[in-house]
Design an enzyme around this catalytic site. Structure first.
Site, PDB file in Angstrom:
ATOM      1  N   GLU A   1       0.795  -1.223   0.000  1.00 34.94           N
ATOM      2  CA  GLU A   1       0.000   0.000   0.000  1.00 34.94           C
ATOM      3  C   GLU A   1       0.833   1.282   0.000  1.00 34.94           C
ATOM      4  OE1 GLU A   1      -3.242   0.530  -0.274  1.00 34.94           O
ATOM      5  OE2 GLU A   1      -3.800  -1.586  -0.373  1.00 34.94           O
TER       6      GLU A   1
ATOM      7  N   SER B   1     -53.580 -29.012  29.897  1.00 38.83           N
ATOM      8  CA  SER B   1     -53.631 -29.322  31.331  1.00 38.83           C
ATOM      9  C   SER B   1     -52.522 -28.659  32.133  1.00 38.83           C
ATOM     10  CB  SER B   1     -53.559 -30.841  31.537  1.00 38.83           C
ATOM     11  OG  SER B   1     -54.736 -31.452  31.040  1.00 38.83           O
TER      12      SER B   1
END
Length: 771
Positions: free
Chosen positions: A123, A493
């Site tokens: 870079e 239930s």
């Protein structure tokens, strides 16, 4: 005799001393330049001066214009990039995160020397020596960007890239480039080279939502940036130029070439030897992708996110890097995940192969291009995933999960009843499998079925209200709907404990007798699930065997409004109509509310509201929130202990949940099954943990004949609870403690119980999202 020149002195006729030559003078001439020429020369000079003045003024103006709106470089000294909010379990292990930009901020020393050199070589070769700008490269790049319609020329230094990424847009203009230069010069004057590289290394985008080299190393290689090898460092260093174009996941060939370009650049700079470069260039990419964040407890993470955003707002949650210490137990969560999926697998196999597979070819999608949502999950043994059938032979099926090939052989589909694969499978089918391991480079799996049946599980600590595990469905990638906290389903239930609690408060006891016989309540004529009647039985037998007629008689005796009021005291927020069938569970409740309500019984009558978050700190560790449990008295200790007699009977010999007795531990609970076997429940607890499980279809279709709570939900509950109680062999319920033990009556919640305060909500509040 030569003629004398016109400027010779006069002749005297007498000899004498030789005359001194006169001083040379400019020859006399009558030439005079024209007046117009003088004016032209003056005008040219003035014009040149004017142009120079204009140029200087323009440059000064440009500098003023483009620098006036630039951020103050002092802002960079206080700059803190958007960071990841991290979620930790009760043992301090990170399991989830939130981020707009997935980033982990580290120091200069946390970037390996190889990584630093790789970045500089590809870079900005002169990074250590330049003053922030390479003038010739900048001018060339600016000209190229303005005149070319192609890709922008990458000539910026690391400092210029940092300035652009932090403060500027990616607009391709000379003005932006000039601002970039100004900022770079300021940055170089203010910060050292290591500081600039650190800012750059934490800010740069590397694709797939990842920012910074530390997060990139964790995502692509599941390691820290300081531990990267040469090939790994080179791959990451090559990504800033084009995170998508050179993605090793999307474009592995381009990523390979780009990585080798970085290696060559390092070789040219003398950062590595020729031998190192040769070995590195031939090495594979070597990806070891990080397990997707939030994949272990995705529904829990979503609940935490919603709660945090209500308190702090979306921006702070996703950008401020908060530390969130949750109530989750990662080990129990993983147990819960497997318990639900294994339980659903057992249910599917009980009902045989149904087929109804989706086929991508029939849908107009190519086999090569298809991607399934759950292919982001890790392909670990035991995982349940969808696969795409690629080829079918009579005794072998070739499929793929992402790019990984998978093989099925006859023993893997034996349960379906088909002898050969070509009888029921075709290329392009999407099948559901459980991975069993690897055979070389091939995945091995068992064929499963996903008919659409769903399951949910929620477990909480009785003493603190901490939610220890939460499963909201079968596959979060396919459905983010949370069936543990958002779905309201009929309870069957499992609602009966509220009926019996109301009766116990009116004086009922386990030994009290009741008639189990055919009964009508006006036009309503109910029946027992078994279709028979036991006559005169104790309330304990009626509860343990989940007889419907006795429950309805008790509800009718105390009044259905009393039953509903009792349920609301337990924390049920559903608006329940005052109809007698509510006593059998026709009311719809979320699993989360149901679990919290059931925890009242082992807690000796105390309700502790479930919580997901224990405390929150800022990124720097400054406390922001510390949650304390919400505690309220619901029923008396006497009523709670009486109800414990009923609930423990369910999990002993003769009860509907008697299979739980195999765990050989103090337990209690209740099964629940709705009409036409649409919903199956098991709600139960140990002295320390309450857990609820629900199984059903989102479409509310029947699970099938005899798919009761004891059959479909209880096995899942038992698998989870076996792990939850593994390290608590000697625990007991409050009512079972030795007489005279200090603090025995209420020690379950003693550590967290403040002065009693009522927190139960009135009917009709917070009903949640109905499925």
């Amino acid at each position: 005799m030569k003629s004398r020149g016109p400027w010779a002195p006069p002749e005297t006729g007498k000899p004498g001393p030789r005359p001194v030559p006169p001083r040379a003078t400019r020859p006399a001439t009558n030439f005079r330049p024209p007046d117009g020429g003088r004016k032209v020369a003056g005008s040219v000079g003035l014009a040149v001066l004017a142009l120079l003045a204009i140029a200087v003024g323009s440059l000064s103006g440009l500098m003023l214009v483009y620098s006036v709106d630039l951020p103050q470089i002092q802002d960079l000294e206080r700059y803190r990039p958007s960071t990841t909010t991290e979620l930790y379990d009760t043992h301090g292990r990170m399991f989830g995160s939130f981020a707009l930009e997935r980033r982990v901020v580290v120091n200069y020393e946390d970037f390996s020397q190889l990584l630093r050199q790789a970045v500089i070589s590809i870079e900005d070769k002169n990074f250590e020596s330049h003053w922030g700008v390479n003038v010739f490269r900048v001018l060339g790049a600016a000209y190229h960007d303005l005149t070319s319609k192609g890709r922008a020329q990458g000539a910026s230094t690391l400092t210029m890239q940092l300035a652009r990424n932090l403060f500027l847009s990616n607009q391709r203009t000379a003005g932006r480039k000039l601002q970039e230069v100004f900022l770079s010069l300021q940055i170089e004057r203010t910060f050292t080279k290591p500081q600039i590289f650190t800012l750059y290394g934490n800010q740069i985008y590397l694709g797939h939502g990842v920012y910074g080299f530390e997060a990139g190393a964790e995502y692509y290689f599941s390691k820290h940036a300081k531990d990267l090898t040469l090939t790994e460092a080179a791959l990451l260093a090559g990504l800033p130029k084009g995170p998508s174009e050179f993605s090793p996941i999307v474009n592995p060939d381009r990523a390979f070439r780009r990585r080798n370009m970085v290696i060559n650049a390092m070789l040219e700079d003398g950062a590595i030897t020729a031998a190192q470069a040769e070995v590195a260039r031939t090495a594979p990419l070597g990806l070891h992708l990080q397990t997707p964040p939030n994949s272990v407890a995705p529904w829990f993470v979503e609940e935490v996110r919603r709660e945090l955003e209500r308190k702090y707002g979306s921006d702070q949650v996703h950008e401020a890097g908060l530390k969130v210490y949750t109530t989750l137990d990662l080990d129990l969560q993983q147990t819960a995940n497997h318990a639900v999926l294994d339980g659903l697998s057992a249910y599917e196999r009980r009902h045989g192969w149904k087929g109804h597979l989706l086929n991508v070819i029939a849908g107009g999608v190519g086999i090569e291009t298809f991607k399934h949502p759950d292919w982001s999950e890790a392909t670990a043994p035991g995982a349940y995933l969808h696969a795409l059938v690629v080829n079918v032979l009579p005794y072998q099926v070739t499929a793929r999960i992402g790019d990984q090939p998978l093989i099925l052989t006859p023993e893997d589909w034996e349960w379906t009843g088909f002898k050969t694969a070509d009888e029921f499978l075709h290329p392009g089918d999407i099948i559901y499998v459980q991975l069993t391991g690897k055979d070389g480079s091939l995945l091995r799996a068992k064929l499963e079925e996903d008919s659409g049946a769903e399951g949910a599980l929620l477990a909480m600590d009785n003493a603190t209200g901490d939610v220890l595990a939460l499963v909201g469905g079968r596959d979060f990638d396919l459905s983010q709907f949370d069936r543990a906290t958002q779905a309201e389903r009929q309870t069957g239930s499992s609602f009966k404990p509220y009926v019996y609690t109301a009766a116990v408060e009116e004086g009922a006891t386990p030994e009290q007798r009741i008639e189990d016989n055919p009964t009508s309540f006006g036009s309503y004529t109910p029946h027992n699930y078994e279709g028979n009647y036991l006559g005169n039985i104790s309330l304990l037998t009626a509860f343990a065997d989940s007889r419907n007629i006795p429950a309805l008689k008790l509800a009718d005796r105390v009044g259905i409004k009393k039953v509903i009021s009792t349920a609301h005291r337990f924390g049920v927020t559903t608006n329940i109509p005052a109809f007698l069938p509510v006593a059998l569970g026709s009311v719809e409740i979320t699993l989360k509310e149901h679990v919290a309500a059931y925890s009242v019984f082992p807690n000796d009558g105390i309700r502790i509201a479930p919580r997901l978050i224990r405390r929150v700190t800022s990124a720097e560790g400054v406390p922001m929130m510390e949650d304390t449990p919400e505690v309220s008295d619901v029923i008396s200790s006497k009523t709670a202990r009486t109800m414990m007699v009923f609930l423990k009977a369910v999990t002993t010999h003769g009860g509907t949940g008697e299979a739980a007795a195999a765990l050989n531990h103090p337990l209690g609970g209740k099964t629940g099954t709705t009409s036409d076997f649409t919903d199956a429940w098991f709600m139960g607890f140990s002295p320390s943990v309450t857990c609820g499980v629900w199984v059903g279809y989102d479409s509310r279709q029947s699970l099938g004949d005899k798919e009761t709570g004891a059959k479909a939900a209880l096995p899942i509950w038992m698998t989870f609870m076996k792990q939850a109680i593994a390290d608590k062999p000697n625990e007991t319920f409050p009512g079972d403690m030795r007489q005279g033990a200090p603090g025995a009556e209420k020690q379950v919640a003693a550590a967290v119980r403040p002065e009693p305060r009522e927190t139960a909500k009135p009917a009709g509040q917070a009903q949640g999202i109905r499925q």
